[in-house]
Design a protein around this motif. Structure first.
Motif, PDB file in Angstrom:
ATOM      1  N   TRP A 158       0.843  -1.192   0.000  1.00  0.00           N
ATOM      2  CA  TRP A 158       0.000   0.000   0.000  1.00  0.00           C
ATOM      3  C   TRP A 158       0.882   1.247   0.000  1.00  0.00           C
ATOM      4  N   LEU A 159       1.898   1.269   0.855  1.00  0.00           N
ATOM      5  CA  LEU A 159       2.805   2.410   0.923  1.00  0.00           C
ATOM      6  C   LEU A 159       3.623   2.540  -0.368  1.00  0.00           C
ATOM      7  N   ALA A 160       4.094   1.429  -0.898  1.00  0.00           N
ATOM      8  CA  ALA A 160       4.856   1.466  -2.155  1.00  0.00           C
ATOM      9  C   ALA A 160       4.001   2.020  -3.297  1.00  0.00           C
ATOM     10  N   ASP A 161       2.741   1.590  -3.351  1.00  0.00           N
ATOM     11  CA  ASP A 161       1.832   2.119  -4.374  1.00  0.00           C
ATOM     12  C   ASP A 161       1.641   3.626  -4.205  1.00  0.00           C
ATOM     13  N   LEU A 162       1.474   4.059  -2.958  1.00  0.00           N
ATOM     14  CA  LEU A 162       1.296   5.478  -2.675  1.00  0.00           C
ATOM     15  C   LEU A 162       2.498   6.291  -3.142  1.00  0.00           C
ATOM     16  N   LEU A 163       3.692   5.762  -2.893  1.00  0.00           N
ATOM     17  CA  LEU A 163       4.913   6.489  -3.217  1.00  0.00           C
ATOM     18  C   LEU A 163       5.324   6.343  -4.673  1.00  0.00           C
ATOM     19  N   GLY A 164       4.583   5.528  -5.417  1.00  0.00           N
ATOM     20  CA  GLY A 164       4.906   5.348  -6.829  1.00  0.00           C
ATOM     21  C   GLY A 164       6.164   4.538  -7.030  1.00  0.00           C
ATOM     22  N   ALA A 165       6.429   3.621  -6.092  1.00  0.00           N
ATOM     23  CA  ALA A 165       7.599   2.751  -6.222  1.00  0.00           C
ATOM     24  C   ALA A 165       7.472   1.970  -7.526  1.00  0.00           C
ATOM     25  N   PRO A 166       8.562   1.411  -7.992  1.00  0.00           N
ATOM     26  CA  PRO A 166       8.470   0.649  -9.241  1.00  0.00           C
ATOM     27  C   PRO A 166       7.294  -0.323  -9.193  1.00  0.00           C
ATOM     28  N   THR A 167       6.502  -0.277 -10.227  1.00  0.00           N
ATOM     29  CA  THR A 167       5.286  -1.077 -10.241  1.00  0.00           C
ATOM     30  C   THR A 167       5.574  -2.504 -10.670  1.00  0.00           C
ATOM     31  N   MET A 168       4.744  -3.392 -10.185  1.00  0.00           N
ATOM     32  CA  MET A 168       4.822  -4.794 -10.571  1.00  0.00           C
ATOM     33  C   MET A 168       3.852  -5.034 -11.707  1.00  0.00           C
ATOM     34  N   ASP A 169       4.203  -5.962 -12.570  1.00  0.00           N
ATOM     35  CA  ASP A 169       3.231  -6.322 -13.599  1.00  0.00           C
ATOM     36  C   ASP A 169       2.109  -7.123 -12.933  1.00  0.00           C
ATOM     37  N   THR A 170       0.999  -7.235 -13.620  1.00  0.00           N
ATOM     38  CA  THR A 170      -0.194  -7.885 -13.075  1.00  0.00           C
ATOM     39  C   THR A 170       0.087  -9.331 -12.680  1.00  0.00           C
ATOM     40  N   GLU A 171       0.882 -10.022 -13.476  1.00  0.00           N
ATOM     41  CA  GLU A 171       1.190 -11.423 -13.195  1.00  0.00           C
ATOM     42  C   GLU A 171       1.971 -11.568 -11.888  1.00  0.00           C
ATOM     43  N   THR A 172       2.971 -10.728 -11.694  1.00  0.00           N
ATOM     44  CA  THR A 172       3.774 -10.781 -10.464  1.00  0.00           C
ATOM     45  C   THR A 172       2.926 -10.410  -9.253  1.00  0.00           C
ATOM     46  N   ARG A 173       2.125  -9.394  -9.399  1.00  0.00           N
ATOM     47  CA  ARG A 173       1.254  -8.957  -8.308  1.00  0.00           C
ATOM     48  C   ARG A 173       0.289 -10.084  -7.929  1.00  0.00           C
ATOM     49  N   GLY A 174      -0.281 -10.735  -8.926  1.00  0.00           N
ATOM     50  CA  GLY A 174      -1.199 -11.853  -8.668  1.00  0.00           C
ATOM     51  C   GLY A 174      -0.500 -13.012  -7.980  1.00  0.00           C
ATOM     52  N   ALA A 175       0.723 -13.321  -8.416  1.00  0.00           N
ATOM     53  CA  ALA A 175       1.482 -14.411  -7.792  1.00  0.00           C
ATOM     54  C   ALA A 175       1.821 -14.076  -6.347  1.00  0.00           C
ATOM     55  N   MET A 176       2.164 -12.820  -6.090  1.00  0.00           N
ATOM     56  CA  MET A 176       2.478 -12.415  -4.722  1.00  0.00           C
ATOM     57  C   MET A 176       1.235 -12.525  -3.848  1.00  0.00           C
ATOM     58  N   LEU A 177       0.088 -12.083  -4.353  1.00  0.00           N
ATOM     59  CA  LEU A 177      -1.144 -12.185  -3.577  1.00  0.00           C
ATOM     60  C   LEU A 177      -1.454 -13.654  -3.291  1.00  0.00           C
ATOM     61  N   LYS A 178      -1.309 -14.514  -4.270  1.00  0.00           N
ATOM     62  CA  LYS A 178      -1.591 -15.941  -4.080  1.00  0.00           C
ATOM     63  C   LYS A 178      -0.705 -16.512  -2.969  1.00  0.00           C
ATOM     64  N   ARG A 179       0.569 -16.157  -2.989  1.00  0.00           N
ATOM     65  CA  ARG A 179       1.488 -16.649  -1.950  1.00  0.00           C
ATOM     66  C   ARG A 179       1.078 -16.118  -0.575  1.00  0.00           C
ATOM     67  N   LEU A 180       0.714 -14.848  -0.498  1.00  0.00           N
ATOM     68  CA  LEU A 180       0.294 -14.273   0.792  1.00  0.00           C
ATOM     69  C   LEU A 180      -0.999 -14.917   1.300  1.00  0.00           C
ATOM     70  N   LEU A 181      -1.933 -15.167   0.402  1.00  0.00           N
ATOM     71  CA  LEU A 181      -3.190 -15.804   0.816  1.00  0.00           C
ATOM     72  C   LEU A 181      -2.932 -17.220   1.333  1.00  0.00           C
ATOM     73  N   THR A 182      -2.009 -17.926   0.691  1.00  0.00           N
ATOM     74  CA  THR A 182      -1.621 -19.252   1.161  1.00  0.00           C
ATOM     75  C   THR A 182      -1.009 -19.143   2.561  1.00  0.00           C
ATOM     76  N   LEU A 183      -0.149 -18.179   2.749  1.00  0.00           N
ATOM     77  CA  LEU A 183       0.497 -17.973   4.044  1.00  0.00           C
ATOM     78  C   LEU A 183      -0.535 -17.651   5.138  1.00  0.00           C
ATOM     79  N   SER A 184      -1.604 -16.967   4.788  1.00  0.00           N
ATOM     80  CA  SER A 184      -2.629 -16.595   5.773  1.00  0.00           C
ATOM     81  C   SER A 184      -3.356 -17.811   6.328  1.00  0.00           C
ATOM     82  N   ARG A 185      -3.242 -18.948   5.645  1.00  0.00           N
ATOM     83  CA  ARG A 185      -3.926 -20.163   6.082  1.00  0.00           C
ATOM     84  C   ARG A 185      -3.067 -21.027   7.005  1.00  0.00           C
ATOM     85  N   THR A 186      -1.813 -20.641   7.195  1.00  0.00           N
ATOM     86  CA  THR A 186      -0.914 -21.484   8.011  1.00  0.00           C
ATOM     87  C   THR A 186      -0.873 -21.028   9.450  1.00  0.00           C
TER      88      THR A 186
END
Length: 186
Positions: A158-186
């Protein structure tokens, strides 16, 4: 008699219009540009009309905070209601809303509020209390170290998006979200 005397009163519409103007002015010209005069003029509302809804600049920012957190609460509740797995439910809803570009419809207004959170101790305290309340409400399901790690990762994005940090492509962003959602189940 002027048109104002014949115009149907719509206080909630005017209030929302004022909040939208606060967000737009802050984004376009910076938070310092948010003055009562500038907001009333840009909204086409008399200063008295503005003062009826918001007596000062801090109340305008509080109003924006309330408006956005109410929308966020509704989005969280919907996501949590649709998630059948209790463990990590709050964390997954939090991640889905903040992480996905389409997750929060008022993304630009959240950018404004984030800047205000940084500069206004009063708003920082309100956000801290909001987070603490939700963490306490979900202590049995979302207090693992992994759930905490996921929420901090989302806050970092959220902070990186606000600051305009280098953006991730949609595929990378989706993969990161998938990994985080998996982690939330452990």
């Amino acid at each position: 008699m002027s048109k104002a005397h014949h115009r149907k009163k719509q206080p909630e519409t005017v209030r929302q219009q004022l909040l939208d103007v606060v967000a737009r002015l802050s984004l376009e010209k910076g938070p310092a540009s948010v003055t009562l005069d500038a907001v009333s003029q840009a909204a086409g509302v008399s200063k008295g009309g503005l003062l009826h809804h918001f007596p000062n600049k801090l109340s305008l920012l509080d109003g924006l905070f309330d408006d956005l957190t109410e929308k966020f609460e509704r989005a969280l509740a919907g996501r949590m209601r649709d998630d059948p797995e209790p463990k990590g439910r709050f964390t997954r809803a939090y991640a889905a809303i903040w992480f996905l570009p389409e997750g929060m419809a008022d993304g630009e207004q959240w950018k404004v509020l984030t800047v205000a959170l940084i500069s206004e101790p009063h708003l920082r305290e309100r956000w801290r209390q909001w987070i603490e309340r939700h963490v306490a409400e979900n202590v049995g399901t979302d207090s693992s170290l992994d759930a905490i790690l996921v929420r901090y990762a989302v806050d970092g994005l959220w902070l990186a998006d606000l600051l305009g940090a280098p953006t991730m492509d949609t595929e990378t962003r989706g993969a990161m979200l998938k990994r985080l959602l998996t982690l939330s189940r452990t």
